[in-house]
Design an enzyme around this catalytic site. Structure first.
Site, short mmCIF file in Angstrom:
data_model
loop_
_atom_site.label_atom_id
_atom_site.label_comp_id
_atom_site.label_asym_id
_atom_site.label_seq_id
_atom_site.Cartn_x
_atom_site.Cartn_y
_atom_site.Cartn_z
N HIS A 21 0.84 -1.20 0.00
CA HIS A 21 0.00 0.00 0.00
C HIS A 21 0.87 1.26 0.00
O HIS A 21 0.67 2.17 -0.82
CB HIS A 21 -0.90 0.00 1.23
N GLU A 22 1.82 1.29 0.91
CA GLU A 22 2.69 2.47 0.99
C GLU A 22 3.60 2.58 -0.23
O GLU A 22 3.95 3.69 -0.65
CB GLU A 22 3.53 2.42 2.27
N HIS A 25 1.84 4.69 -2.80
CA HIS A 25 2.02 6.14 -2.57
C HIS A 25 3.44 6.58 -2.95
O HIS A 25 3.63 7.61 -3.61
CB HIS A 25 1.79 6.46 -1.09
#
Length: 448
Positions: A21-22, A25
């Site tokens: 997920h990170e 980003h």
């Protein structure tokens, strides 16, 4: 020992999902030209850290329940201490990005979770999952399933048009109908009698916590009267029973389920029984077996023949190219299922007590790992979808809140007022803390 086992797979699952997920980003931020100060998995004191050639610190922190990507932003009070080492790169600040890029960065994390779910579903399909065939064991008299014509021994092959290779598939398909009114369509076939059955529902299980969707229809899972193993020198072997045989009648009475066959055997110690049998290639024959006499702790006599039930399983596996379509379909349908259930929780059609926390995730992750790598990957995919959907909720401090804010900025052609952002952040923190408290409360009431 189970606690440690489940805790390990909880940390493994969270570590994989949060990292990916990170990373979503992070990669979009790098693509936008922003200087990334820190990429961290976990919160609190770093246990392990290193820097790349661009000056970004990568770390693993002590509390492994989340993560974050910190970008250089000149609005931060300590921005000077996090500026790029090369003064020529000082313009690489988050606040200097156009709102379209900030919107893309916010969507990068959830987008990565949906991509990860697709990859996990693909890998699971290629590796294959051995599942128990969803045979109906019993149908409660006058239940919705009984009235719809479902019978013991049938195999559920689809619910509302969605294929069901295992009871997990049946449960997921039925979960999508929680709180609905209308008709649930159940298709049977495969190794059982083929048919289509329509079950009417009205506000089905509205507001019920931890609903038993299968049981609510009047269904139970069950095992067919098939022989899986025969003990040496037992009554079954002497009678000619073999692994792969399926009992169809006992003394002329139809038998479908293993429990029915066991009832005949236990209830007739020392008495000869006539068995009609079908072997694994369709051949029919008639055998005679005399159950041996056994005595239980209370002195009661019962029969035993020395045979074990067959556990009907199948390997669900696809080729690499065929698995692409399978993975895409599962990602799409389970994303819709997750969004639908969340929407029903907001309207209280589905009870908020169904929100699960880390204890439930740990148990599910550990149990799926015991089944095999294919099942574990499928559970990781479902968790990844859940993480992506939850992060897209329009709550300030979550990715969804940022998406709303950046979209409004694009529409208004100017940033939101600082006061609105500050108030939104406080409300967002309160909402997230409230959800976490509810999840932990549900876990403790469910398991303790």
């Amino acid at each position: 020992m189970d606690v440690l086992y489940n805790a390990f797979f909880l940390l493994l699952a969270i570590g994989i999902l949060v990292t990916f997920h990170e990373a979503g980003h992070f990669l979009v931020a790098r693509w936008a030209g922003v200087h990334v100060v820190r990429f961290c998995v976990g919160f609190g004191r770093p246990l392990l850290s290193w820097r790349d050639r661009r000056g970004t610190e990568f770390c693993i922190a002590a509390l492994p329940l989340g993560g974050y990507v910190r970008m250089f932003d000149r609005r931060d009070p300590d921005a000077a201490s996090h500026a790029p080492a090369d003064p020529r790169l000082a313009h690489r600040s988050y606040d200097r990005l156009i709102p379209q890029w900030r919107l893309a960065i916010a969507l990068g994390g959830p987008g990565a979770n949906f991509l990860l779910a697709f990859l996990f579903y693909w890998a699971s399909a290629v590796v294959g999952v051995t599942v128990a065939i969803p045979h109906i064991g019993a149908v409660a008299p006058d239940s919705p399933a009984d009235q719809a014509g479902l019978r013991a021994g049938q195999e559920v092959v689809a619910v509302d048009g969605k294929p069901t290779n295992a009871w997990l598939d049946v449960g997921l398909a039925l979960a999508a109908r929680l709180g609905d009114s209308g008709v649930i369509e159940v298709e049977t076939g495969g190794t059982g009698v083929a048919g289509r059955h329509r079950i009417p529902i009205q506000d089905w299980l509205v507001g019920e916590g931890d609903p038993d969707t299968v049981g609510a229809l009047g269904l139970e899972s069950g095992l067919l009267a098939g022989i899986g193993e025969v003990m040496a020198d037992g009554a079954a072997e002497r009678a000619g029973l073999r692994a792969g045989d399926r009992i169809t009648h006992v003394d002329g009475e139809p038998v479908v389920l293993w429990s029915e066959f066991v009832e005949h055997v236990r209830g007739n110690p020392g008495r000869e029984l006539r068995l009609d049998v079908v072997d694994d290639v369709g051949g029919e024959r008639t055998l005679r077996v005399t159950p041996g006499v056994r005595v239980d702790d209370d002195g009661a006599r019962f029969g035993q023949i020395g045979a074990y039930v067959a556990l009907p399983k199948r390997l669900v596996q696809y080729g690499p190219f065929e698995a692409l379509g399978r993975a895409a379909g599962q990602t799409w349908s389970n994303t819709g299922l997750t969004v639908g259930l969340l929407a029903k929780m907001v309207t209280l059609t589905v009870s908020p007590s169904n929100i699960s926390g880390p204890i439930t995730i740990a148990v599910v992750a550990g149990e799926s790992a015991r089944v095999g790598i294919g099942r574990f990957l499928s559970i990781l995919a479902l968790l990844s979808i859940s993480l992506g959907v939850i992060n897209l909720l329009p709550i300030p401090i979550l990715d969804g809140g940022q998406v709303v804010g950046h979209t409004l900025e694009i529409v208004r052609k100017k940033p939101l007022p600082p006061m609105a952002e500050a108030v939104g952040a406080r409300l967002g923190i309160a909402a997230v803390v409230g959800i976490m408290v509810l999840a932990f409360y549900n876990d403790f009431t469910r398991w303790f």
